[in-house]
Write a protein that holds these residues in place. Structure first.
Motif, PDB file in Angstrom:
ATOM      1  N   HIS A 190       0.823  -1.186   0.061  1.00  0.00           N
ATOM      2  CA  HIS A 190      -0.108   0.007  -0.203  1.00  0.00           C
ATOM      3  C   HIS A 190       0.863   1.286   0.127  1.00  0.00           C
ATOM      4  CE1 HIS A 190      -3.788  -2.301   0.803  1.00  0.00           C
ATOM      5  NE2 HIS A 190      -2.967  -3.046   1.501  1.00  0.00           N
ATOM      6  N   SER A 191       0.282   2.460  -0.384  1.00  0.00           N
ATOM      7  CA  SER A 191       0.925   3.698  -0.303  1.00  0.00           C
ATOM      8  C   SER A 191      -0.093   4.789   0.282  1.00  0.00           C
ATOM      9  CB  SER A 191       1.369   4.007  -1.554  1.00  0.00           C
ATOM     10  OG  SER A 191       0.335   4.777  -2.204  1.00  0.00           O
ATOM     11  N   ALA A 192       0.571   5.788   0.624  1.00  0.00           N
ATOM     12  CA  ALA A 192      -0.195   6.849   1.291  1.00  0.00           C
ATOM     13  C   ALA A 192      -0.891   7.444  -0.189  1.00  0.00           C
ATOM     14  CB  ALA A 192       0.705   7.865   1.567  1.00  0.00           C
ATOM     15  N   PRO A 193      -2.002   8.259   0.011  1.00  0.00           N
ATOM     16  CA  PRO A 193      -2.678   8.741  -0.945  1.00  0.00           C
ATOM     17  C   PRO A 193      -1.720   9.465  -2.096  1.00  0.00           C
ATOM     18  CG  PRO A 193      -3.682   9.490   0.956  1.00  0.00           C
ATOM     19  CD  PRO A 193      -2.585   8.708   1.299  1.00  0.00           C
TER      20      PRO A 193
ATOM     21  N   ASP B 269       2.937   8.216  -2.673  1.00  0.00           N
ATOM     22  CA  ASP B 269       4.194   8.407  -1.986  1.00  0.00           C
ATOM     23  C   ASP B 269       4.052   8.965  -0.576  1.00  0.00           C
ATOM     24  OD1 ASP B 269       6.856   9.006  -1.626  1.00  0.00           O
ATOM     25  OD2 ASP B 269       6.776  10.889  -2.387  1.00  0.00           O
ATOM     26  N   PRO B 270       4.735   8.544   0.364  1.00  0.00           N
ATOM     27  CA  PRO B 270       5.406   7.403   0.494  1.00  0.00           C
ATOM     28  C   PRO B 270       4.714   6.075   0.307  1.00  0.00           C
ATOM     29  CG  PRO B 270       5.794   8.555   2.421  1.00  0.00           C
ATOM     30  CD  PRO B 270       4.332   9.101   1.880  1.00  0.00           C
TER      31      PRO B 270
ATOM     32  N   ARG C  66      -3.161  -6.921   6.828  1.00  0.00           N
ATOM     33  CA  ARG C  66      -3.424  -6.644   5.382  1.00  0.00           C
ATOM     34  C   ARG C  66      -4.853  -6.198   5.080  1.00  0.00           C
ATOM     35  NH1 ARG C  66       0.979  -9.939   3.226  1.00  0.00           N
ATOM     36  NH2 ARG C  66       2.716  -9.035   4.450  1.00  0.00           N
TER      37      ARG C  66
ATOM     38  N   ASP D  73      -5.127  -2.707   6.201  1.00  0.00           N
ATOM     39  CA  ASP D  73      -4.567  -1.871   5.699  1.00  0.00           C
ATOM     40  C   ASP D  73      -5.144  -1.573   4.355  1.00  0.00           C
ATOM     41  OD1 ASP D  73      -2.517  -1.082   7.108  1.00  0.00           O
ATOM     42  OD2 ASP D  73      -1.035  -2.304   6.489  1.00  0.00           O
ATOM     43  N   ALA D  74      -5.852  -2.447   3.681  1.00  0.00           N
ATOM     44  CA  ALA D  74      -6.390  -2.274   2.512  1.00  0.00           C
ATOM     45  C   ALA D  74      -7.604  -1.071   2.756  1.00  0.00           C
ATOM     46  CB  ALA D  74      -7.201  -3.539   2.091  1.00  0.00           C
TER      47      ALA D  74
ATOM     48  N   LEU E   4      -5.479   2.372   4.165  1.00  0.00           N
ATOM     49  CA  LEU E   4      -4.678   3.044   3.404  1.00  0.00           C
ATOM     50  C   LEU E   4      -5.138   2.978   1.889  1.00  0.00           C
ATOM     51  CD1 LEU E   4      -0.971   1.648   4.654  1.00  0.00           C
ATOM     52  CD2 LEU E   4      -1.880   3.872   5.072  1.00  0.00           C
ATOM     53  N   HIS E   5      -6.422   2.851   1.969  1.00  0.00           N
ATOM     54  CA  HIS E   5      -7.132   2.954   0.582  1.00  0.00           C
ATOM     55  C   HIS E   5      -6.897   4.460   0.189  1.00  0.00           C
ATOM     56  CE1 HIS E   5     -10.758   3.437  -1.957  1.00  0.00           C
ATOM     57  NE2 HIS E   5     -10.578   1.923  -2.200  1.00  0.00           N
ATOM     58  N   PRO E   6      -6.891   4.612  -1.215  1.00  0.00           N
ATOM     59  CA  PRO E   6      -6.487   6.065  -1.795  1.00  0.00           C
ATOM     60  C   PRO E   6      -7.759   6.916  -1.202  1.00  0.00           C
ATOM     61  CG  PRO E   6      -6.794   4.467  -3.434  1.00  0.00           C
ATOM     62  CD  PRO E   6      -6.729   3.771  -2.185  1.00  0.00           C
ATOM     63  N   ILE E   7      -8.971   6.542  -1.272  1.00  0.00           N
ATOM     64  CA  ILE E   7      -9.969   7.577  -0.885  1.00  0.00           C
ATOM     65  C   ILE E   7     -10.506   7.224   0.579  1.00  0.00           C
ATOM     66  CG2 ILE E   7     -12.549   8.060  -1.203  1.00  0.00           C
ATOM     67  CD1 ILE E   7     -11.495   6.963  -4.321  1.00  0.00           C
TER      68      ILE E   7
ATOM     69  N   PRO F 265      -7.703   8.763   3.852  1.00  0.00           N
ATOM     70  CA  PRO F 265      -7.593  10.056   4.081  1.00  0.00           C
ATOM     71  C   PRO F 265      -9.062  10.548   4.946  1.00  0.00           C
ATOM     72  CG  PRO F 265      -6.922  10.043   1.900  1.00  0.00           C
ATOM     73  CD  PRO F 265      -7.601   8.852   2.127  1.00  0.00           C
TER      74      PRO F 265
ATOM     75  N   LEU G  96       2.279   7.991   7.981  1.00  0.00           N
ATOM     76  CA  LEU G  96       2.297   7.750   6.411  1.00  0.00           C
ATOM     77  C   LEU G  96       1.363   8.670   5.487  1.00  0.00           C
ATOM     78  CD1 LEU G  96       3.647   5.675   4.240  1.00  0.00           C
ATOM     79  CD2 LEU G  96       1.555   4.250   4.624  1.00  0.00           C
ATOM     80  N   ILE G  97       0.115   8.545   5.940  1.00  0.00           N
ATOM     81  CA  ILE G  97      -1.001   9.583   5.233  1.00  0.00           C
ATOM     82  C   ILE G  97      -0.504  11.037   5.145  1.00  0.00           C
ATOM     83  CG2 ILE G  97      -3.288  10.324   5.164  1.00  0.00           C
ATOM     84  CD1 ILE G  97      -4.176   7.563   5.824  1.00  0.00           C
TER      85      ILE G  97
ATOM     86  N   ASP H 238       2.415  12.117   5.366  1.00  0.00           N
ATOM     87  CA  ASP H 238       3.786  12.812   5.154  1.00  0.00           C
ATOM     88  C   ASP H 238       3.937  13.526   4.170  1.00  0.00           C
ATOM     89  OD1 ASP H 238       6.813  12.153   5.419  1.00  0.00           O
ATOM     90  OD2 ASP H 238       6.432  11.568   3.353  1.00  0.00           O
ATOM     91  N   ARG H 239       3.082  13.599   2.985  1.00  0.00           N
ATOM     92  CA  ARG H 239       3.168  14.553   2.011  1.00  0.00           C
ATOM     93  C   ARG H 239       2.879  15.718   2.322  1.00  0.00           C
ATOM     94  NH1 ARG H 239       3.310  12.565  -3.977  1.00  0.00           N
ATOM     95  NH2 ARG H 239       1.122  13.621  -4.300  1.00  0.00           N
TER      96      ARG H 239
ATOM     97  N   GLY I  53       6.366  12.913   7.886  1.00  0.00           N
ATOM     98  CA  GLY I  53       5.282  12.319   8.663  1.00  0.00           C
ATOM     99  C   GLY I  53       5.444  11.944   9.912  1.00  0.00           C
TER     100      GLY I  53
END
Lengths: 89, 628
Positions: A59-62, A65-66, B234, B237-238, B241-244, B247, B335-336, B338-339, B348
């Protein structure tokens, strides 16, 4: 979702060696060397990024990255700028 | 499974010496060190700092059979003993006896995660080569079994030449073997069990690949079967840490924490408030000597009581942070984040301390130890006090309740949180583009498997925080309340205390008044500001005491009414803004001094924040005046 499968831009260019960012999610690669200053390389090696070990992106951050990498029984998050310096065999 | 092979229970005993044995607990991060430490010591522990270094450690006493006790030292989590980071240096120095004020440990508990044994065994090489009697604890044995892994601990003990125990610190399985080992250390000659010759020779500890190969060999000789991957981690985390969804959940968690603190704590706080009221009235009814009654009721009860009632909010906040940290979610949050953090020049890992700073800057600043990059760490320390800590809440709640219509109160409070946050971001950008400029640092964070937080370790955390808070209420705030009361009752005129506006206190207040008048504050607020240099919430106690002397009761409604009489809306806005930005906290100054090991940073920080706060309060006062 289709935008997740977007190929990293690097793979379009001809590169001498593949690195961690060239791996697709779930695809394993064998680490060859760490192209990093001694200090950083040691720290990564202590966390399992040793030459010869298999690494798998997870997995990754949205935004991608990272990203979390599965290595030597644990999961470690790296920024893209670090992952790009980890060269695969 | 679960046998403790070679535990030195049968060692022939010499009479126990008077000196208490010291046993160090060493292990990689996420190996369950703290859980084991809590399990062994319970409430008999305290947080301490080694002299001259910033690393915090915990000391505790483990009670053994036959009225024996050993001291346990919980060392920071490390992957190696090469002294590069501060954590590693402390661990190395303690184990080699080079640490000042702490004798060389008599024995070591090396705790490793059995579900990740091949990698964690790497740390065994440098630890065993120290030659101290060592018990190798393979933790999370329950997890290992459940996921189909196994290990022959007897064989591993033979290979390493040290006793090995399979343990689950969280569930309390196998703890008796650790106790047995600890008992052995009190029995005179613990060095005996270290003298058994290991079957495997130790590798050169500087060479990481060699150490790793050695660990793999030791594992395979002990027929180590790695467990299946943590399925639940796992799966979770799915989602997390899902893209939508990721967050979104992240935001919900942060909002949920704050919502609970404000809405959830209110009934408990009201109950405490009523209790303080009732007990104050009871004290007033049994003390007949008037000056003493006044000191107790107007001084102590008003002052200390107005602060103690914030305990529930503080505990709820620490409970949440404890749950997030112990469950493993905080690493995902980092992790989320960090950016976003990278955008203001941080990373992060700064997110965790900054989130904790919403509870209290002191533990937050200690939590910056995980940031390896020194400049990032100092920048995080310098901006942490801008986060709205729980000590500001009493001030905010009081002033907002007194001046702002109920409809807008939540909005007002939220705005104060936001301006604090914006000030932190602005300051971070300023620092990272000037004095703390550095190349983008690497971000390296292990994602631990998700785990259920144990009530035991959460409980210990809360007891610890409650102790700190109540100790402050019982010492600093109590002392300030008494001083404020005494200064408000002197000089005596014809044997009776003067009206408060002719007291020494009023004189001091009037002396500082010119400086704070532009902010819309009068002398009473001035006294409050001076007293709040000790800690922010003290101002509430001080005002409680001052108005208590004027005849208002300590109940918060009365205090609000008194404040409304005394402060213009502009002054109220200025007071809020001042507290949002000023560094009114001795404990924070002390901890910054300790963590940065210089007076330079805390002095700079205090000056910067005070000037910032003054300017902003001045602006707030004048904007409100101009609007009105």
């Amino acid at each position: 979702m289709s935008f997740n499968k977007k190929k990293p831009a690097q793979s379009l260019r001809a590169r001498p060696a593949r690195n961690l960012t060239d791996l697709k999610r779930g695809e394993s690669g064998i680490l060859d060397r760490l192209d990093l200053p001694e200090e950083d390389a040691r720290r990564l090696m202590e966390m399992g990024f040793l030459p010869g070990h298999s690494v798998t992106p997870a997995h990754s951050a949205p935004g991608g990255d990272p990203r979390v990498f599965q290595v030597d029984g644990s999961e470690v998050a790296l920024r893209r700028e670090t992952a790009i310096r980890l060269i695969l065999r | 499974m679960g046998d403790c092979h070679g535990c030195p229970a049968a060692i022939i005993t010499r009479p126990a010496k008077a000196r208490r044995r010291i046993v160090a607990i060493v292990g990689p991060p996420n190996s369950g060190k703290s859980t084991l430490f809590n399990r062994l010591t319970g409430l008999r522990q305290k947080v301490a700092n080694f002299p001259g270094v910033t690393v915090e450690h915990r000391m505790g006493r483990a009670r053994l059979d036959g009225d024996h006790e050993v001291y346990l030292v919980d060392l920071p989590g490390v992957y190696s003993l090469t002294p590069r980071t501060e954590d590693e240096r402390v661990t190395h120095d303690v184990l080699s006896g080079a640490m000042k004020d702490l004798p060389k440990p008599d024995a070591v508990l090396l705790i490793l995660d059995s579900t990740n044994l091949s990698r964690h065994l790497v740390l065994a090489a440098p630890v065993l080569s120290l030659g101290l009697p060592t018990l190798v604890i393979l933790n999370m044995a329950d997890d290992l079994g459940a996921r189909g892994g196994e290990v022959d601990s007897a064989e591993l003990a033979m290979q390493l030449g040290s006793p090995v125990a399979l343990v689950s610190a969280a569930k309390g399985i196998g703890i008796e073997k650790v106790m047995q080992f600890l008992s052995g250390t009190t029995q005179g000659a613990p060095e005996r069990n270290g003298s058994r010759k290991p079957l495997m020779e130790l590798p050169v500890i500087q060479d990481i690949p060699k150490c790793r190969a050695w660990a793999a060999r030791a594992g395979s000789k002990a027929r180590y079967q790695a467990p299946a991957p943590p399925l639940w981690t796992r799966r979770l985390d799915a989602v997390f840490l899902h893209p939508i969804l990721g967050p979104l959940i992240f935001l919900l968690v942060v909002i949920g924490v704050f919502e609970t603190i404000f809405a959830g704590a209110q009934p408990i706080m009201d109950a405490i408030d009523d209790g303080i009221q009732a007990s104050g009235a009871w004290v007033a009814s049994i003390v007949s000597y008037a000056p003493l009654r006044s000191l107790l009721v107007d001084g102590v009860w008003s002052g200390v009581g107005s602060v103690v009632k914030f305990l529930p909010q503080i505990l709820i906040l620490f409970l949440f942070i404890g749950i997030l940290e112990d469950s493993g979610y905080l690493a995902r949050a980092a992790l989320i984040a960090d950016r976003t953090m990278a955008r203001i020049g941080l990373q992060g890992k700064s997110f965790i301390p900054l989130l904790s700073a919403y509870a209290c800057a002191v533990p937050a600043i200690m939590a910056t130890r995980t940031i390896e990059n020194k400049r990032d760490r100092i920048a995080t320390i310098l901006i942490a006090p801008f986060m709205t800590c729980s000590a500001r809440l009493p001030v905010y709640t009081l002033v907002i309740a007194a001046f702002i219509a109920p409809k807008y109160q939540v909005l007002a409070l939220l705005s104060l949180y936001i301006i604090g946050f914006l000030a932190a971001i602005g300051t971070a950008k300023l620092l990272k583009s000037t004095i703390l400029k550095s190349a983008r640092s690497s971000f390296l964070l292990e994602m631990p498997p998700y785990r259920w937080p144990t009530p035991r370790s959460l409980g210990l955390r809360l007891v610890d925080r409650a102790k700190v808070f109540l100790r402050r209420a019982g010492t600093v705030i109590l002392a300030v309340a008494i001083v404020i009361w005494v200064l408000g009752h002197l000089p005596l005129k014809n044997g009776a205390p003067p009206p408060i506006d002719q007291s020494i206190e009023a004189k001091i207040g009037h002396a500082v008044e010119p400086a704070i008048k532009p902010l819309g504050f009068n002398w009473k607020i001035g006294i409050g500001l001076i007293s709040s240099l000790a800690a922010r919430e003290v101002i509430v106690g001080t005002l409680g005491t001052i108005y208590g002397m004027e005849g208002s009761s300590e109940h918060s409604v009365e205090l609000q009414r008194a404040l409304r009489r005394d402060l213009t809306p502009g002054g109220a806005a200025a007071l809020l803004v001042f507290f949002a930005f000023a560094m009114q906290c001795m404990s924070t100054i002390a901890v910054v001094r300790r963590e940065t090991m210089s007076w330079k940073w805390p002095a700079l920080q205090f000056a910067y924040m005070t000037v910032f706060a003054y300017a902003a309060a001045f602006a707030a006062n004048h904007i409100v005046l101009w609007l009105a």
